[in-house]
Design a protein around this motif. Sequence first.
Motif, mmCIF file in Angstrom:
data_model
loop_
_atom_site.group_PDB
_atom_site.id
_atom_site.type_symbol
_atom_site.label_atom_id
_atom_site.label_comp_id
_atom_site.label_asym_id
_atom_site.label_seq_id
_atom_site.Cartn_x
_atom_site.Cartn_y
_atom_site.Cartn_z
ATOM 1 N N HIS A 22 0.834 -1.199 0.000
ATOM 2 C CA HIS A 22 0.000 0.000 0.000
ATOM 3 C C HIS A 22 0.873 1.254 0.000
ATOM 4 C CE1 HIS A 22 -3.415 2.601 0.852
ATOM 5 N NE2 HIS A 22 -2.695 3.138 1.824
ATOM 6 N N LEU A 23 1.918 1.265 0.809
ATOM 7 C CA LEU A 23 2.829 2.410 0.876
ATOM 8 C C LEU A 23 3.521 2.641 -0.467
ATOM 9 C CD1 LEU A 23 4.405 4.586 2.477
ATOM 10 C CD2 LEU A 23 6.045 2.788 3.043
ATOM 11 N N LEU A 24 4.018 1.578 -1.077
ATOM 12 C CA LEU A 24 4.693 1.708 -2.371
ATOM 13 C C LEU A 24 3.738 2.205 -3.452
ATOM 14 C CD1 LEU A 24 6.932 -1.481 -2.339
ATOM 15 C CD2 LEU A 24 7.647 0.899 -1.996
ATOM 16 N N ASP A 25 2.516 1.693 -3.457
ATOM 17 C CA ASP A 25 1.517 2.149 -4.419
ATOM 18 C C ASP A 25 1.189 3.621 -4.206
ATOM 19 O OD1 ASP A 25 -0.541 1.678 -6.515
ATOM 20 O OD2 ASP A 25 -1.904 2.140 -4.842
ATOM 21 N N TYR A 26 1.053 4.014 -2.944
ATOM 22 C CA TYR A 26 0.753 5.409 -2.613
ATOM 23 C C TYR A 26 1.874 6.334 -3.098
ATOM 24 C CZ TYR A 26 -0.372 9.487 0.255
ATOM 25 O OH TYR A 26 -0.657 10.749 0.692
ATOM 26 N N CYS A 27 3.111 5.935 -2.878
ATOM 27 C CA CYS A 27 4.256 6.748 -3.316
ATOM 28 C C CYS A 27 4.323 6.835 -4.833
ATOM 29 C CB CYS A 27 5.557 6.174 -2.766
ATOM 30 S SG CYS A 27 5.736 6.353 -0.989
ATOM 31 N N ALA A 28 4.118 5.713 -5.507
ATOM 32 C CA ALA A 28 4.170 5.705 -6.975
ATOM 33 C C ALA A 28 3.054 6.565 -7.559
ATOM 34 C CB ALA A 28 4.065 4.268 -7.494
ATOM 35 N N THR A 29 1.860 6.478 -6.996
ATOM 36 C CA THR A 29 0.734 7.283 -7.470
ATOM 37 C C THR A 29 1.001 8.765 -7.250
ATOM 38 O OG1 THR A 29 -0.787 5.482 -6.984
ATOM 39 C CG2 THR A 29 -1.748 7.662 -7.246
ATOM 40 N N ASP A 35 1.548 17.193 -11.098
ATOM 41 C CA ASP A 35 2.297 17.996 -10.124
ATOM 42 C C ASP A 35 2.728 17.025 -9.022
ATOM 43 O OD1 ASP A 35 3.406 20.073 -8.697
ATOM 44 O OD2 ASP A 35 1.494 20.725 -7.834
ATOM 45 N N PRO A 36 3.882 16.358 -9.204
ATOM 46 C CA PRO A 36 4.265 15.261 -8.300
ATOM 47 C C PRO A 36 4.348 15.686 -6.836
ATOM 48 C CG PRO A 36 5.815 15.446 -10.116
ATOM 49 C CD PRO A 36 4.901 16.629 -10.190
ATOM 50 N N GLU A 37 3.903 14.800 -5.991
ATOM 51 C CA GLU A 37 4.049 14.971 -4.553
ATOM 52 C C GLU A 37 5.124 13.986 -4.096
ATOM 53 O OE1 GLU A 37 0.253 14.052 -2.933
ATOM 54 O OE2 GLU A 37 -0.732 15.729 -3.904
ATOM 55 N N PHE A 38 6.045 14.448 -3.305
ATOM 56 C CA PHE A 38 7.121 13.588 -2.850
ATOM 57 C C PHE A 38 6.823 13.099 -1.439
ATOM 58 C CE2 PHE A 38 8.907 16.203 -6.148
ATOM 59 C CZ PHE A 38 9.507 15.247 -6.950
ATOM 60 N N ARG A 39 7.132 11.865 -1.177
ATOM 61 C CA ARG A 39 6.865 11.232 0.110
ATOM 62 C C ARG A 39 8.160 10.708 0.706
ATOM 63 N NH1 ARG A 39 2.460 13.641 0.592
ATOM 64 N NH2 ARG A 39 0.743 12.966 -0.682
ATOM 65 N N LEU A 40 8.174 10.617 2.007
ATOM 66 C CA LEU A 40 9.313 10.070 2.729
ATOM 67 C C LEU A 40 8.788 9.059 3.735
ATOM 68 C CD1 LEU A 40 12.338 10.187 3.624
ATOM 69 C CD2 LEU A 40 11.627 11.958 5.233
ATOM 70 N N ALA A 41 9.417 7.925 3.809
ATOM 71 C CA ALA A 41 9.040 6.910 4.790
ATOM 72 C C ALA A 41 10.280 6.509 5.570
ATOM 73 C CB ALA A 41 8.443 5.689 4.094
#
Length: 81
Positions: A22-29, A35-41
Motif C-alpha cells: 500500500h505504501l509503495l503504491d501510494y508513493c508511486a501514485t 504535479d508530483p508529490e514527494f513522500r518520505l518513509a
Amino acid sequence: DILYKHQFGFHPKHSTIHHIFHLLDYCATSMSKSDPEFRLAVLCNISKSFDVINHEILLKKVNNYGICGIAHNWFEKYLSD
C-alpha cells in the motif's frame, strides 16, 4: 468497524507485507501526478531493542501506565520467550 482500514495485521488474509505494498503504491501514485508529490518513509526495526532493555523495569513501567491483567501477562510472556 473498530480497526482502521489500513490496519493489515489483524485482518484475515492480510499481513504486514500488505501495508508495504500500500505504501509503495501510494508513493508511486503521488509521484506520477502532473504535479508530483514527494513522500518520505522511515522504517525502523525495533526488535533488537528488547534485547538491551531490562525486562523487569519495562514490565513495571507498562503496569504503571495501566497495562495489567491479560495484556500485561502477554507482554511478560513475549519478553521471556
